[in-house]
Design a protein around this motif. Structure first.
Motif, mmCIF file in Angstrom:
data_model
loop_
_atom_site.group_PDB
_atom_site.id
_atom_site.type_symbol
_atom_site.label_atom_id
_atom_site.label_comp_id
_atom_site.label_asym_id
_atom_site.label_seq_id
_atom_site.Cartn_x
_atom_site.Cartn_y
_atom_site.Cartn_z
ATOM 1 N N ASP A 47 0.802 -1.230 0.000
ATOM 2 C CA ASP A 47 0.000 0.000 0.000
ATOM 3 C C ASP A 47 0.832 1.276 0.000
ATOM 4 O O ASP A 47 0.304 2.376 0.194
ATOM 5 C CB ASP A 47 -0.947 0.013 1.196
ATOM 6 C CG ASP A 47 -0.195 -0.037 2.525
ATOM 7 O OD1 ASP A 47 1.051 0.036 2.520
ATOM 8 O OD2 ASP A 47 -0.858 -0.158 3.570
ATOM 9 N N ARG A 48 2.127 1.182 -0.218
ATOM 10 C CA ARG A 48 2.985 2.356 -0.114
ATOM 11 C C ARG A 48 2.613 3.445 -1.118
ATOM 12 O O ARG A 48 2.597 4.638 -0.789
ATOM 13 C CB ARG A 48 4.446 1.952 -0.284
ATOM 14 C CG ARG A 48 5.006 1.185 0.909
ATOM 15 C CD ARG A 48 6.405 0.698 0.656
ATOM 16 N NE ARG A 48 6.429 -0.341 -0.390
ATOM 17 C CZ ARG A 48 7.538 -0.980 -0.766
ATOM 18 N NH1 ARG A 48 8.700 -0.695 -0.183
ATOM 19 N NH2 ARG A 48 7.488 -1.909 -1.705
ATOM 20 N N ARG A 51 -0.572 5.223 0.033
ATOM 21 C CA ARG A 51 -0.328 6.091 1.186
ATOM 22 C C ARG A 51 0.394 7.375 0.791
ATOM 23 O O ARG A 51 0.285 8.384 1.485
ATOM 24 C CB ARG A 51 0.460 5.327 2.253
ATOM 25 C CG ARG A 51 -0.355 4.221 2.925
ATOM 26 C CD ARG A 51 0.392 3.552 4.058
ATOM 27 N NE ARG A 51 -0.420 2.521 4.679
ATOM 28 C CZ ARG A 51 -1.327 2.739 5.628
ATOM 29 N NH1 ARG A 51 -1.535 3.981 6.066
ATOM 30 N NH2 ARG A 51 -2.028 1.755 6.156
ATOM 31 N N LYS A 52 1.122 7.327 -0.307
ATOM 32 C CA LYS A 52 1.772 8.544 -0.782
ATOM 33 C C LYS A 52 0.765 9.503 -1.424
ATOM 34 O O LYS A 52 0.919 10.719 -1.355
ATOM 35 C CB LYS A 52 2.871 8.197 -1.792
ATOM 36 C CG LYS A 52 4.104 7.577 -1.171
ATOM 37 C CD LYS A 52 5.149 7.262 -2.231
ATOM 38 C CE LYS A 52 6.397 6.644 -1.607
ATOM 39 N NZ LYS A 52 7.420 6.318 -2.657
ATOM 40 N N ARG A 53 -0.277 8.925 -2.053
ATOM 41 C CA ARG A 53 -1.268 9.751 -2.752
ATOM 42 C C ARG A 53 -2.401 10.215 -1.842
ATOM 43 O O ARG A 53 -2.990 11.262 -2.060
ATOM 44 C CB ARG A 53 -1.868 8.973 -3.923
ATOM 45 C CG ARG A 53 -0.900 8.688 -5.048
ATOM 46 C CD ARG A 53 -1.636 8.431 -6.356
ATOM 47 N NE ARG A 53 -2.671 7.408 -6.230
ATOM 48 C CZ ARG A 53 -2.483 6.126 -6.482
ATOM 49 N NH1 ARG A 53 -1.274 5.691 -6.821
ATOM 50 N NH2 ARG A 53 -3.472 5.264 -6.389
ATOM 51 N N HIS A 54 -2.753 9.386 -0.841
ATOM 52 C CA HIS A 54 -3.911 9.685 0.001
ATOM 53 C C HIS A 54 -3.545 9.550 1.477
ATOM 54 O O HIS A 54 -2.594 8.860 1.832
ATOM 55 C CB HIS A 54 -5.074 8.727 -0.301
ATOM 56 C CG HIS A 54 -5.465 8.691 -1.732
ATOM 57 N ND1 HIS A 54 -6.115 9.724 -2.358
ATOM 58 C CD2 HIS A 54 -5.277 7.724 -2.669
ATOM 59 C CE1 HIS A 54 -6.329 9.398 -3.616
ATOM 60 N NE2 HIS A 54 -5.832 8.192 -3.840
ATOM 61 N N ARG A 55 -4.352 10.201 2.297
ATOM 62 C CA ARG A 55 -4.212 10.037 3.738
ATOM 63 C C ARG A 55 -5.021 8.810 4.159
ATOM 64 O O ARG A 55 -6.256 8.845 4.144
ATOM 65 C CB ARG A 55 -4.712 11.279 4.461
ATOM 66 C CG ARG A 55 -4.590 11.180 5.977
ATOM 67 C CD ARG A 55 -5.331 12.300 6.672
ATOM 68 N NE ARG A 55 -5.334 12.121 8.105
ATOM 69 C CZ ARG A 55 -6.117 12.799 8.942
ATOM 70 N NH1 ARG A 55 -6.945 13.717 8.459
ATOM 71 N NH2 ARG A 55 -6.063 12.571 10.233
ATOM 72 N N ILE A 56 -4.346 7.737 4.518
ATOM 73 C CA ILE A 56 -5.000 6.490 4.914
ATOM 74 C C ILE A 56 -5.075 6.431 6.437
ATOM 75 O O ILE A 56 -4.053 6.525 7.119
ATOM 76 C CB ILE A 56 -4.244 5.264 4.380
ATOM 77 C CG1 ILE A 56 -4.038 5.370 2.872
ATOM 78 C CG2 ILE A 56 -4.977 3.981 4.746
ATOM 79 C CD1 ILE A 56 -5.315 5.367 2.065
ATOM 80 N N ARG A 57 -6.285 6.280 6.960
ATOM 81 C CA ARG A 57 -6.464 6.230 8.411
ATOM 82 C C ARG A 57 -6.169 4.826 8.943
ATOM 83 O O ARG A 57 -6.521 3.827 8.307
ATOM 84 C CB ARG A 57 -7.886 6.631 8.787
ATOM 85 C CG ARG A 57 -8.201 8.104 8.509
ATOM 86 C CD ARG A 57 -9.679 8.396 8.771
ATOM 87 N NE ARG A 57 -9.954 9.815 8.643
ATOM 88 C CZ ARG A 57 -9.993 10.670 9.654
ATOM 89 N NH1 ARG A 57 -9.753 10.247 10.886
ATOM 90 N NH2 ARG A 57 -10.278 11.940 9.452
ATOM 91 N N SER A 58 -5.560 4.769 10.090
ATOM 92 C CA SER A 58 -5.240 3.485 10.706
ATOM 93 C C SER A 58 -6.181 3.133 11.855
ATOM 94 O O SER A 58 -6.155 2.015 12.362
ATOM 95 C CB SER A 58 -3.798 3.495 11.229
ATOM 96 O OG SER A 58 -3.623 4.553 12.165
#
Length: 232
Positions: A47-48, A51-58
């Protein structure tokens, strides 16, 4: 009678024709091998780039619009498997001697109450895991409705049974119950006022099911309570 087709007898003596075998196409280096496919299916997604393009919530919460509050609010909208705990389902004393004594395990992902204005019904969602030969004993849904989605399991091994509505109220009679064998991707529902039972007949594979309970309105609960008091 209507003739639908004509069969021609084979010549005697009949010599069976050999099927022509075609050589398997070799994979290109880009395609990889069957072993690569097996390894790839079990590997986590890289998913790297995302994650660079979008803000992924954890986490599990997010900001959503609330029709009840008429404003935005933060609530739990994701339930991760690693954060859920499973509880062992009870073993019913009503099981017959030849039935398995294996029980399942259930977890709850969401519990949303009915709103105070009684406009939006609440719901509960989660999943249940039945080990090989596991049984979820007969249970009534009361005034709620319940929907199940069948996940991973041995094909055709999950039995869903629902009580005959013409039988005794609130009782599950195995002799008259309506039974269905299901597999991955199948779904079933239990309308209000019914009793159901689930069994995993597989001896080798567990069965995972996902469920949602849709609650009734407060008005329906009050009317039902009033009916019970009048009967008493």
């Amino acid at each position: 009678p209507v003739v639908s087709g004509v069969m021609h007898a084979l010549p005697t003596p009949y010599k069976e024709k050999k099927k022509r075998e075609f050589p398997k196409r070799k994979r290109t280096p880009d395609e990889g091998s069957d072993d690569d496919d097996a390894k790839r299916s079990g590997a986590p997604f890289d998913d790297r780039a995302l994650r660079k393009r979008h803000r992924i919530r954890s986490g599990e919460s997010g900001s959503v619009w609330s029709e009840t509050l008429e404003s935005a609010t933060d609530v739990k909208i994701v339930s991760r498997l690693d954060n859920r705990s499973f509880s062992k389902l009870p073993l019913s004393s009503a099981r017959r001697s030849r039935e398995s004594k294996v029980v399942g395990f259930a977890s709850q992902a969401f519990h949303v109450p009915t709103d105070s204005d009684d406009l939006f019904p609440g719901y509960i969602a989660g999943n249940v895991v039945l080990p090989p030969r596991g049984i979820k004993d007969a249970e009534g849904v009361g005034l709620c409705s319940q929907v199940f989605n069948v996940g991973d399991c041995q094909e055709n091994s999950v039995e869903f049974a629902i009580a005959d509505p013409g039988g005794q109220d609130g009782e599950f009679d195995p002799r008259s119950a309506q039974r269905y064998l299901l597999g991955k991707g199948d779904m079933f529902q239990i309308p209000p006022g019914n009793v159901y039972r689930i069994e995993n007949h597989s001896r080798t594979e567990k069965a995972t099911l996902f469920w949602t309970i849709i609650k009734c309105t407060s008005r329906a609960e009050q009317e039902d309570s009033g009916d019970e008091e009048e009967e008493d």
